[in-house]
Design a protein around this motif. Sequence first.
Motif, PDB file in Angstrom:
ATOM      1  N   ASP A  62      -6.313  -3.414   4.648  1.00  0.00           N
ATOM      2  CA  ASP A  62      -7.386  -2.718   3.936  1.00  0.00           C
ATOM      3  C   ASP A  62      -6.789  -1.635   3.043  1.00  0.00           C
ATOM      4  O   ASP A  62      -5.792  -1.004   3.395  1.00  0.00           O
ATOM      5  N   SER A  64      -7.818   1.909   1.390  1.00  0.00           N
ATOM      6  CA  SER A  64      -8.841   2.956   1.461  1.00  0.00           C
ATOM      7  C   SER A  64      -9.125   3.553   0.095  1.00  0.00           C
ATOM      8  O   SER A  64     -10.190   4.106  -0.142  1.00  0.00           O
ATOM      9  N   GLY A  65      -8.165   3.418  -0.820  1.00  0.00           N
ATOM     10  CA  GLY A  65      -8.358   3.909  -2.180  1.00  0.00           C
ATOM     11  C   GLY A  65      -7.188   3.520  -3.053  1.00  0.00           C
ATOM     12  O   GLY A  65      -6.052   3.465  -2.599  1.00  0.00           O
ATOM     13  N   ARG A  88     -12.417   2.463  -4.660  1.00  0.00           N
ATOM     14  CA  ARG A  88     -12.488   2.912  -3.273  1.00  0.00           C
ATOM     15  C   ARG A  88     -12.730   1.734  -2.326  1.00  0.00           C
ATOM     16  O   ARG A  88     -13.306   0.731  -2.707  1.00  0.00           O
ATOM     17  N   ASP A  89     -12.304   1.924  -1.098  1.00  0.00           N
ATOM     18  CA  ASP A  89     -12.586   1.001   0.002  1.00  0.00           C
ATOM     19  C   ASP A  89     -12.557  -0.472  -0.395  1.00  0.00           C
ATOM     20  O   ASP A  89     -13.570  -1.047  -0.762  1.00  0.00           O
ATOM     21  N   PRO A  91     -11.579  -3.642   1.523  1.00  0.00           N
ATOM     22  CA  PRO A  91     -11.137  -4.321   2.738  1.00  0.00           C
ATOM     23  C   PRO A  91     -10.357  -5.601   2.408  1.00  0.00           C
ATOM     24  O   PRO A  91     -10.649  -6.278   1.420  1.00  0.00           O
ATOM     25  N   GLY A 123      -3.351   2.573   2.207  1.00  0.00           N
ATOM     26  CA  GLY A 123      -3.844   1.669   3.226  1.00  0.00           C
ATOM     27  C   GLY A 123      -2.773   1.489   4.270  1.00  0.00           C
ATOM     28  O   GLY A 123      -1.614   1.853   4.053  1.00  0.00           O
ATOM     29  N   GLU A 124      -3.142   0.953   5.405  1.00  0.00           N
ATOM     30  CA  GLU A 124      -2.170   0.769   6.480  1.00  0.00           C
ATOM     31  C   GLU A 124      -1.076  -0.196   6.036  1.00  0.00           C
ATOM     32  O   GLU A 124      -1.337  -1.366   5.756  1.00  0.00           O
TER      33      GLU A 124
END
Length: 147
Positions: A62, A64-65, A88-89, A91, A123-124
Amino acid sequence: MKNARYIYGSFAAAVALSTAAIPAFAEDPAPPRSLFLELNAAQASEKGCRFTFMVTNGLDGDISGAAFELALFDAEGVVDRLAVLEFRDMPAGKTKVSRFDLAGVECGKISRILINTTTACAGEGIGAADCMRGIRTSTRTGIAFGV
């Protein structure tokens, strides 16, 4: 008989060596992970020009930005302006639509939009370099769009 064994042995060795470099089965490489951006529309708005993007996150996690610096070129191919758009966001595996109004921009005078760089991507396990390296683009407008 001794020559026959020699020829057979040499033949067997040659076959073994020639097939050693061939894998037991061929695998297609995995498709590249990508962040797909489509310039879907460019429409006049009260402020200037409204750009609509369809974005699909095909990366492994994902986001996040993310923010991209875009260069807008006029009809003569001269850079009209630079703008940073923040998405933004996003996924993983999801497609979404984002709109941006750019004040003072006349849609009909823009010939090309270049994704100049990624100014942020969080993001991760994902960084700005991953987003930029994985960008794929397309357009449904008369404006060229790419990296």
